[in-house]
Design a protein around this motif. Structure first.
Motif, mmCIF file in Angstrom:
data_model
loop_
_atom_site.group_PDB
_atom_site.id
_atom_site.type_symbol
_atom_site.label_atom_id
_atom_site.label_comp_id
_atom_site.label_asym_id
_atom_site.label_seq_id
_atom_site.Cartn_x
_atom_site.Cartn_y
_atom_site.Cartn_z
ATOM 1 N N ALA A 276 -7.438 -25.837 8.336
ATOM 2 C CA ALA A 276 -8.713 -26.474 8.660
ATOM 3 C C ALA A 276 -9.361 -27.067 7.416
ATOM 4 O O ALA A 276 -9.936 -28.167 7.456
ATOM 5 C CB ALA A 276 -9.647 -25.453 9.312
ATOM 6 N N THR A 277 -9.256 -26.363 6.299
ATOM 7 C CA THR A 277 -9.834 -26.868 5.044
ATOM 8 C C THR A 277 -9.171 -28.170 4.623
ATOM 9 O O THR A 277 -9.843 -29.131 4.213
ATOM 10 C CB THR A 277 -9.667 -25.818 3.929
ATOM 11 N N ALA A 278 -7.844 -28.219 4.726
ATOM 12 C CA ALA A 278 -7.117 -29.428 4.338
ATOM 13 C C ALA A 278 -7.353 -30.575 5.319
ATOM 14 O O ALA A 278 -7.527 -31.728 4.918
ATOM 15 C CB ALA A 278 -5.623 -29.121 4.242
ATOM 16 N N ALA A 279 -7.373 -30.233 6.625
ATOM 17 C CA ALA A 279 -7.512 -31.277 7.645
ATOM 18 C C ALA A 279 -8.874 -31.949 7.606
ATOM 19 O O ALA A 279 -8.986 -33.174 7.783
ATOM 20 C CB ALA A 279 -7.255 -30.677 9.029
ATOM 21 N N PHE A 280 -9.926 -31.167 7.398
ATOM 22 C CA PHE A 280 -11.286 -31.716 7.437
ATOM 23 C C PHE A 280 -11.867 -31.963 6.045
ATOM 24 O O PHE A 280 -13.014 -32.410 5.925
ATOM 25 C CB PHE A 280 -12.202 -30.765 8.212
ATOM 26 N N GLY A 281 -11.090 -31.674 5.007
ATOM 27 C CA GLY A 281 -11.565 -31.895 3.650
ATOM 28 C C GLY A 281 -12.834 -31.130 3.338
ATOM 29 O O GLY A 281 -13.766 -31.677 2.729
ATOM 30 N N LEU A 282 -12.879 -29.858 3.738
ATOM 31 C CA LEU A 282 -14.099 -29.069 3.573
ATOM 32 C C LEU A 282 -14.360 -28.778 2.097
ATOM 33 O O LEU A 282 -13.451 -28.393 1.356
ATOM 34 C CB LEU A 282 -13.968 -27.747 4.340
ATOM 35 N N PRO A 283 -15.607 -28.927 1.662
ATOM 36 C CA PRO A 283 -15.941 -28.702 0.239
ATOM 37 C C PRO A 283 -16.189 -27.229 -0.059
ATOM 38 O O PRO A 283 -17.326 -26.801 -0.275
ATOM 39 C CB PRO A 283 -17.227 -29.531 0.074
ATOM 40 N N VAL A 284 -15.132 -26.445 -0.071
ATOM 41 C CA VAL A 284 -15.281 -25.003 -0.299
ATOM 42 C C VAL A 284 -14.423 -24.591 -1.487
ATOM 43 O O VAL A 284 -13.484 -25.306 -1.880
ATOM 44 C CB VAL A 284 -14.865 -24.194 0.959
ATOM 45 N N ASP A 285 -14.735 -23.431 -2.047
ATOM 46 C CA ASP A 285 -13.955 -22.900 -3.167
ATOM 47 C C ASP A 285 -12.585 -22.441 -2.684
ATOM 48 O O ASP A 285 -12.469 -21.831 -1.601
ATOM 49 C CB ASP A 285 -14.684 -21.733 -3.820
ATOM 50 N N THR A 286 -11.565 -22.714 -3.475
ATOM 51 C CA THR A 286 -10.214 -22.240 -3.168
ATOM 52 C C THR A 286 -9.737 -21.326 -4.289
ATOM 53 O O THR A 286 -10.346 -21.228 -5.353
ATOM 54 C CB THR A 286 -9.238 -23.426 -3.010
ATOM 55 N N VAL A 287 -8.627 -20.645 -4.039
ATOM 56 C CA VAL A 287 -8.100 -19.660 -4.991
ATOM 57 C C VAL A 287 -7.612 -20.370 -6.255
ATOM 58 O O VAL A 287 -6.906 -21.384 -6.187
ATOM 59 C CB VAL A 287 -6.936 -18.869 -4.351
ATOM 60 N N GLY A 288 -8.003 -19.828 -7.408
ATOM 61 C CA GLY A 288 -7.518 -20.355 -8.678
ATOM 62 C C GLY A 288 -6.099 -19.890 -8.953
ATOM 63 O O GLY A 288 -5.749 -18.742 -8.676
ATOM 64 N N VAL A 289 -5.273 -20.772 -9.462
ATOM 65 C CA VAL A 289 -3.856 -20.478 -9.723
ATOM 66 C C VAL A 289 -3.581 -20.637 -11.212
ATOM 67 O O VAL A 289 -3.989 -21.627 -11.824
ATOM 68 C CB VAL A 289 -2.943 -21.420 -8.907
ATOM 69 N N GLN A 290 -2.874 -19.648 -11.797
ATOM 70 C CA GLN A 290 -2.528 -19.763 -13.216
ATOM 71 C C GLN A 290 -1.067 -19.430 -13.493
ATOM 72 O O GLN A 290 -0.624 -19.499 -14.625
ATOM 73 C CB GLN A 290 -3.428 -18.848 -14.047
ATOM 74 N N GLY A 291 -0.304 -19.082 -12.473
ATOM 75 C CA GLY A 291 1.114 -18.789 -12.675
ATOM 76 C C GLY A 291 1.380 -17.302 -12.825
ATOM 77 O O GLY A 291 0.548 -16.554 -13.347
ATOM 78 N N LEU A 292 2.550 -16.868 -12.357
ATOM 79 C CA LEU A 292 2.878 -15.443 -12.344
ATOM 80 C C LEU A 292 2.965 -14.866 -13.747
ATOM 81 O O LEU A 292 2.376 -13.820 -14.043
ATOM 82 C CB LEU A 292 4.197 -15.232 -11.604
ATOM 83 N N LEU A 293 3.678 -15.539 -14.648
ATOM 84 C CA LEU A 293 3.847 -15.004 -16.002
ATOM 85 C C LEU A 293 2.528 -15.008 -16.768
ATOM 86 O O LEU A 293 2.250 -14.092 -17.558
ATOM 87 C CB LEU A 293 4.903 -15.807 -16.760
ATOM 88 N N ASP A 294 1.722 -16.029 -16.546
ATOM 89 C CA ASP A 294 0.434 -16.098 -17.247
ATOM 90 C C ASP A 294 -0.530 -15.011 -16.789
ATOM 91 O O ASP A 294 -1.480 -14.674 -17.498
ATOM 92 C CB ASP A 294 -0.214 -17.474 -17.033
ATOM 93 N N SER A 295 -0.310 -14.485 -15.582
ATOM 94 C CA SER A 295 -1.208 -13.453 -15.070
ATOM 95 C C SER A 295 -0.887 -12.072 -15.636
ATOM 96 O O SER A 295 -1.691 -11.147 -15.528
ATOM 97 C CB SER A 295 -1.127 -13.402 -13.543
ATOM 98 N N VAL A 296 0.295 -11.916 -16.217
ATOM 99 C CA VAL A 296 0.660 -10.635 -16.826
ATOM 100 C C VAL A 296 -0.133 -10.459 -18.113
ATOM 101 O O VAL A 296 -0.074 -11.296 -19.017
ATOM 102 C CB VAL A 296 2.169 -10.570 -17.104
ATOM 103 N N ASN A 297 -0.893 -9.390 -18.193
ATOM 104 C CA ASN A 297 -1.794 -9.156 -19.325
ATOM 105 C C ASN A 297 -1.521 -7.773 -19.896
ATOM 106 O O ASN A 297 -2.093 -6.774 -19.453
ATOM 107 C CB ASN A 297 -3.250 -9.289 -18.869
#
Length: 492
Positions: free
Chosen positions: A206-227
């Motif tokens: 629905a978000t993609a179809a209607f172009g809703l202006p909402v926050d989406t999940v931030g992505v940084q990559g699997l290896l970059d998330s290892v801390n």
């Protein structure tokens, strides 16, 4: 051919692993976002829970991963100590679980009051729901439970004034509606597709179809998330506040995992859980998660139940679900960036509501009112203070309730040949002392008294001292000294 390698077993485990993967995926991502860490961190914990813990002995069908029940505590820890310290805390908790397993303490977690555990989960559920109501509107939640409650009127006003907030709220509410109504839909689709996956997929579409202006999940990559935790993070474990968080992680994760194991064992006829080995498996998983800077893990009843109901026969099903999570995180990370945060908030609002035992509380109030009070006090304390202090208060309430219920005392008073005979039976503790003294002080002051304590199973020091003082006062009033018949066993 061994039973585990039979074609029918392999097919059953493969099919069950896909079901568990589809259930686990949105939950891993949603719990990570709600905990204040990147989405991939939740996937790392799910991967470790599947591949590492899934291969270890303990429970055959129980599935481990990030749990909604620890979301509030993890968020508080991240806010207080930072994301770098999270790995150190989880690492220390995992090592503590390993030690508890080696010491064969797993079975003792089953001795924790069920009312306290239910109250803890209810409190977590309430805090989770309150916090995710803000995320549902793309807003930032206040830090404390009371602040979340008092901020709700302002949240409503701000939402009504913002088109983005209204769009996000509609997505979140639609997600919750799908989760509630999914199983009631006709046909085979509801049984084949897990409700959380369907709800998040529909919201993303629905978000993609209607172009809703909402926050989406931030992505940084699997290896970059290892801390990986640094030396300074490990050194900070000496801080009292950090140690308190480690203790809370250890106790709550262990208790939730072992309670889940007991529940899963009732769902199947296969091998029973070996609690000490399962505790060591959980400790191993949390140790690995700590080294990777990931979220803490527990055994999760939702994923475990899905595994059993999907027809899993061996540990291979839960190991394969971890493999599918790894492949998704490695090759399709961009898909996470399409998921609206409000949809994940809707999933967690639904999960939080399920942690509140509404129907059970009503029946508990009718049958065991004291247990219901312990449950309610624990839940309110978790919301009003924090998880650790709330659980401590709940345990204290449970101990007081048990002490009160076990200290039954019965008093018989009769007159015979000018003397008053008082016979006490039961357990004479300080909790019942006011009642005992009220009875004795109401006796006639001008007659001799025989005080028979031989029927007592227990006489504590406070009661013995009070009875001795009363006897001295009675004798001082001009009557004969009190004749006392001692119990067979009394506390000195």
């Amino acid at each position: 051919m061994t039973p585990a390698l039979e074609p029918s077993t392999l097919r059953a485990d493969f099919s069950a692993s896909l079901v568990v993967f589809l259930v686990a995926l949105p939950l891993c991502v949603g719990i990570a976002v709600a905990s204040g860490v990147p989405a991939e961190v939740g996937l790392v914990t799910g991967i470790v829970g599947g591949i590492v813990v899934g291969a270890l002995p303990g429970s055959t069908f129980q599935v481990s991963g990030p749990a909604a029940g620890l979301t509030v505590l993890v968020f508080e820890a991240v806010q207080a100590h930072g994301t770098g310290a999270l790995g150190a805390i989880v690492l220390a908790s995992g090592l503590a679980q390993l030690l508890l397993g080696v010491l064969r303490m797993g079975r003792w977690f089953r001795a924790i009051s069920v009312a306290v555990v239910q109250g803890m989960l209810a409190g977590i559920g309430l805090v989770l729901v309150l916090g995710q109501l803000y995320t549902l509107t793309d807003a930032t939640a206040p830090g404390s439970g009371p602040a979340k409650i008092t901020g709700l009127p302002g949240l409503v006003a701000d939402t009504l004034a913002s088109p983005q907030a209204l769009s996000a709220t509609a997505l979140g509410a639609g997600t919750i509606a799908v989760l509630v109504l999914w199983k009631r839909l006709p046909g085979r689709v509801p049984a084949a597709v897990p409700a959380p996956l369907a709800a998040v997929a529909l919201a993303t579409g629905a978000t993609a179809a209607f172009g809703l202006p909402v926050d989406t999940v931030g992505v940084q990559g699997l290896l970059d998330s290892v801390n990986l935790p640094g030396v300074s993070d490990l050194a900070a474990l000496g801080d009292i506040a950090m140690l308190g968080t480690v203790l809370a992680f250890t106790l709550i994760a262990s208790a939730e995992s072992l309670f889940s194991a007991a529940a899963v064992d009732r769902m199947h006829d296969g091998p029973r859980t070996r609690f000490d080995k399962e505790l060591m498996a959980q400790g191993t998983g949390n140790t690995v998660c700590g080294l990777l800077g990931a979220l803490p893990m527990t055994a999760v009843i939702v994923r475990s139940a899905a595994n059993v109901r999907a027809g899993a026969r061996t540990r291979a099903a839960r190991v394969l679900h971890g493999v599918w999570l790894l492949l998704f995180a490695a090759f399709l990370p961009a898909a996470l960036g399409l998921i609206p945060v409000a949809a994940l908030a809707g999933v967690l609002v639904h999960a939080g509501c399920k942690l509140v035992p509404g129907r059970e509380l009503v029946s508990l109030w009718r049958e065991h009112r004291g247990e219901a009070v312990v449950l309610g006090v624990t839940a309110v304390a978790v919301v009003a203070t924090n998880l650790f202090e709330g659980v401590l208060l709940g345990l204290l309430m449970a101990v007081i309730k048990t002490a009160w219920e076990t200290s039954h005392i019965h008093t018989d008073v009769e007159e015979c040949h000018g003397r008053v005979r008082v016979r006490l039976t039961g357990n004479a503790t300080f909790l019942r002392l006011p009642r005992i003294l009220d009875t004795l002080e109401a006796l006639p002051q001008d007659r001799p008294v025989d005080l028979d304590l031989s029927g007592l199973r227990h006489l504590d020091h406070a009661c013995r001292t009070a009875l001795t003082n009363w006897a001295a006062r009675h004798a001082g009033a001009g009557t004969e000294p009190v004749r006392t018949h001692e119990p067979a066993d009394s506390a000195s």
